[in-house]
Every structure is written in C-alpha cells, then in structure tokens.
Motif scaffolding. Structure first.
Motif, PDB file in Angstrom:
ATOM      1  N   VAL A  79       0.885  -1.172   0.000  1.00 43.07           N
ATOM      2  CA  VAL A  79       0.000   0.000   0.000  1.00 43.07           C
ATOM      3  C   VAL A  79       0.916   1.213   0.000  1.00 43.07           C
ATOM      4  N   TYR A 187       0.686 -10.308   4.659  1.00 46.90           N
ATOM      5  CA  TYR A 187       1.480  -9.197   5.190  1.00 46.90           C
ATOM      6  C   TYR A 187       1.376  -8.001   4.239  1.00 46.90           C
ATOM      7  N   VAL A 188       1.348  -6.817   4.815  1.00 48.90           N
ATOM      8  CA  VAL A 188       1.311  -5.601   3.984  1.00 48.90           C
ATOM      9  C   VAL A 188       2.441  -4.659   4.403  1.00 48.90           C
ATOM     10  N   ILE A 189       3.142  -4.138   3.399  1.00 47.19           N
ATOM     11  CA  ILE A 189       4.141  -3.084   3.621  1.00 47.19           C
ATOM     12  C   ILE A 189       3.532  -1.777   3.123  1.00 47.19           C
ATOM     13  N   LEU A 190       3.556  -0.741   3.966  1.00 51.05           N
ATOM     14  CA  LEU A 190       3.023   0.565   3.566  1.00 51.05           C
ATOM     15  C   LEU A 190       4.170   1.548   3.391  1.00 51.05           C
ATOM     16  N   THR A 191       4.153   2.248   2.265  1.00 52.29           N
ATOM     17  CA  THR A 191       5.227   3.213   2.004  1.00 52.29           C
ATOM     18  C   THR A 191       4.660   4.607   1.772  1.00 52.29           C
TER      19      THR A 191
ATOM     20  N   MET B   1      -1.726   7.745   6.708  1.00 52.35           N
ATOM     21  CA  MET B   1      -1.356   6.346   6.474  1.00 52.35           C
ATOM     22  C   MET B   1      -1.616   5.491   7.720  1.00 52.35           C
ATOM     23  N   ILE B  13      -4.426  -8.849   9.102  1.00 50.99           N
ATOM     24  CA  ILE B  13      -3.288  -8.813   8.167  1.00 50.99           C
ATOM     25  C   ILE B  13      -2.182  -8.013   8.851  1.00 50.99           C
ATOM     26  N   ALA B  14      -1.039  -8.639   9.067  1.00 55.21           N
ATOM     27  CA  ALA B  14       0.063  -7.946   9.754  1.00 55.21           C
ATOM     28  C   ALA B  14       0.648  -6.872   8.840  1.00 55.21           C
ATOM     29  N   ILE B  16       3.452  -3.400   8.284  1.00 55.07           N
ATOM     30  CA  ILE B  16       4.570  -2.554   8.721  1.00 55.07           C
ATOM     31  C   ILE B  16       4.619  -1.351   7.790  1.00 55.07           C
ATOM     32  N   SER B  17       4.830  -0.176   8.374  1.00 58.22           N
ATOM     33  CA  SER B  17       4.928   1.019   7.534  1.00 58.22           C
ATOM     34  C   SER B  17       6.337   1.577   7.600  1.00 58.22           C
ATOM     35  N   VAL B  18       6.723   2.247   6.533  1.00 55.51           N
ATOM     36  CA  VAL B  18       7.984   2.986   6.534  1.00 55.51           C
ATOM     37  C   VAL B  18       7.655   4.410   6.965  1.00 55.51           C
TER      38      VAL B  18
END
Lengths: 193, 90
Positions: A79, A187-191, B1, B13-14, B16-18
């Motif tokens: 995302v 798993y979701v990575i948000l940028t 965000m 849903i696990a 992680i954000s930057v």
C-alpha cells in the motif's frame, strides 16, 4: 545509500537483549529528541495551513495481529500513499482543499507505466524508478528467490496527508480491506512518499 | 497512512509502515513501523539500485518476526550518502 548488514544484525541483537531485560514494556526503538513535541506541532501547523479542513487523527488503540505464518509461505501486498497510479488510470485530484481520499489498484507488474500525482514531495527519483516508493520489482525478486511465497495480484495506491478522514474511513478503507482479504494477503508493507 | 495501517491490521493482516517522520508516527500510533533516514520521495532507496532496494524490503519483512510489541518504531541503520540533486541527469 550505505547498508551495513552486520550493524543491523548487532542492533537487532542488542534490541532483543534490552527488551528481555526490561521490566516495563519496551515499545519503542526511536531515540526521540527532546523537541519531538515541537517538531510535531510544527508539522500540524504546516498541514493546517495547506488544508483548511485538516484535523490530526490518531488511532485510539493500536491494532495488533501476531504474524505466525513463515514469509516463505506468505503472500505480500503493498500500500503506498505516495500518489501512485497507472498512467492510464484516472488522475488523483490535487487542486482541491481536501486531499483526494480515493484509491487506485496497482497490478503486480514491474513493467507497468506508473504516474505520480502527489505535490507534497520531490518524486524525481520515483519518476525514474517507481521502486523507490512502490517496491514491486524488489518484491517480485524476493518471491523468485523463495524468500516470500507470493506477491499480491493487486496492490493499493492512494494519496497521503488526507484531510477528510471520514470519507477515507467510510468509503475507501472498507474497499481496500476487501481487496486485500479477497486475495488472502498475509502481510502488507506501507510506504509513504 | 496510520489510519489505513491500523484498519488493515485490525482484520488480521500484519502490517509494517515505513516512516521518515517518526515524531508524527509516534503520535498517530501504528502497529509496527520502520524509521528509514532517507529523503522524502525515497523511502525504499535510490533509483535503479535494485539490490539495495531488495535489502530494504527484505529487512522490512524481517521486522515482522523481530517486533513483538505494538507501537514499535524500529530505526533501520541505513545512511543516505547522496544528495537528491544527484538523481538528475544520471
């Protein structure tokens, strides 16, 4: 960019050691400077001056899902709030006071033609290489090497710094969640941008 | 965000954000976050440095196992060496 894997490994080891020794919840690994309140207040003032409807929203309670599934068997989704869309898709609105709270689906295709509409940051680098903010190619390569199980078929693009959160919460977020759940993303990575 | 991240985590849903602005992330409160000291516009690194970008993404995924407490902001120890201007014309 300088990545020192040994330094990271040492840091993780120290961090886990500190956490084990701590009698109080060791929840943060950021050495906040004493002026963090001031920095935060400055950011709120800046955002308020740009968006008349801006209201800072914080989560009442931090959600938590303990991940148990090994990465090698898991599906990963992305995302990004950097204003990314397909070049052929409808542009985000950037000329209104409320930031556009809509979203776009982004297919899992590193060769797709992307466009960035966000005006709040310099996206010179991401215009050259979308992976700076939407790391689809690195993710596909991690799948090819077996580190992750699979990559979601569709990812989510949207704008950041959204001032009208009621529209975001009531309209966009439920649809985004449906898209992620229907693909069985683990798993979701948000940028950000 | 942060609102989006919390909502996704809430359905199992696990996430992680930057973050490049940890002082804001701290107040928003999100499940897991990685502070990366790169300039805005480059959360995953420099353009056309796929090997470095892959390390960043892999490290973000490794943090799912490492971070055990809600609200953790983990600072990844990368250093930015180049100026943003250097992206142009290369």
């Amino acid at each position: 960019m300088d990545i020192n894997q040994e330094e990271l490994d040492n840091k993780i080891a120290n961090w886990l050691n500190l956490e084990a020794q701590s009698e109080i919840p060791f929840t943060i690994d950021y050495n906040f400077s004493s002026d963090k309140e001031e920095k935060f207040a400055r950011w709120v003032m800046m955002a308020s001056s740009v968006h008349s409807e801006f209201k800072f929203s914080m989560n009442d309670k931090i959600a938590w899902h303990q991940p148990l599934k090994p990465l090698a068997l898991s599906k990963i989704g992305l995302v990004t709030t950097a204003g990314v869309r397909l070049r052929t898709d409808t542009p985000y609105l950037t000329n209104c006071e409320d930031t556009d709270s809509s979203f776009r689906t982004l297919p899992s295709n590193p060769n797709a033609q992307y466009q960035i509409d966000h005006l709040h940051y310099d996206h010179t680098a991401a215009d050259l290489d979308i992976n700076c903010i939407f790391p689809i190619e690195p993710l596909c390569q991690l799948r090819a090497s077996g580190i992750i199980g699979s990559v979601a078929e569709n990812h989510i693009g949207m704008m950041g710094c959204i001032s009208n959160t009621s529209k975001l919460v009531n309209e966009s977020i439920p649809k985004i969640i449906d898209i992620l759940l229907s693909q069985q993303v683990d798993y979701v990575i948000l940028t950000p941008g | 965000m942060g609102l989006i991240q919390n909502s996704i985590e809430n359905v199992g849903i696990a996430t992680i954000s930057v973050t490049m602005k940890p002082e804001i992330t701290y107040y928003v409160q999100v499940p897991r976050s990685a502070h990366i000291r790169f300039p805005l516009g480059n959360p995953i690194g420099e353009a056309n440095k796929i090997d470095d970008q892959k390390i960043v993404v892999h490290d973000l995924l490794r943090l799912f196992e490492i971070i055990q407490l809600p609200g953790t902001i983990f600072e990844l120890p990368y250093r930015w060496k180049r100026k943003i201007e250097s992206f142009q014309g290369e």
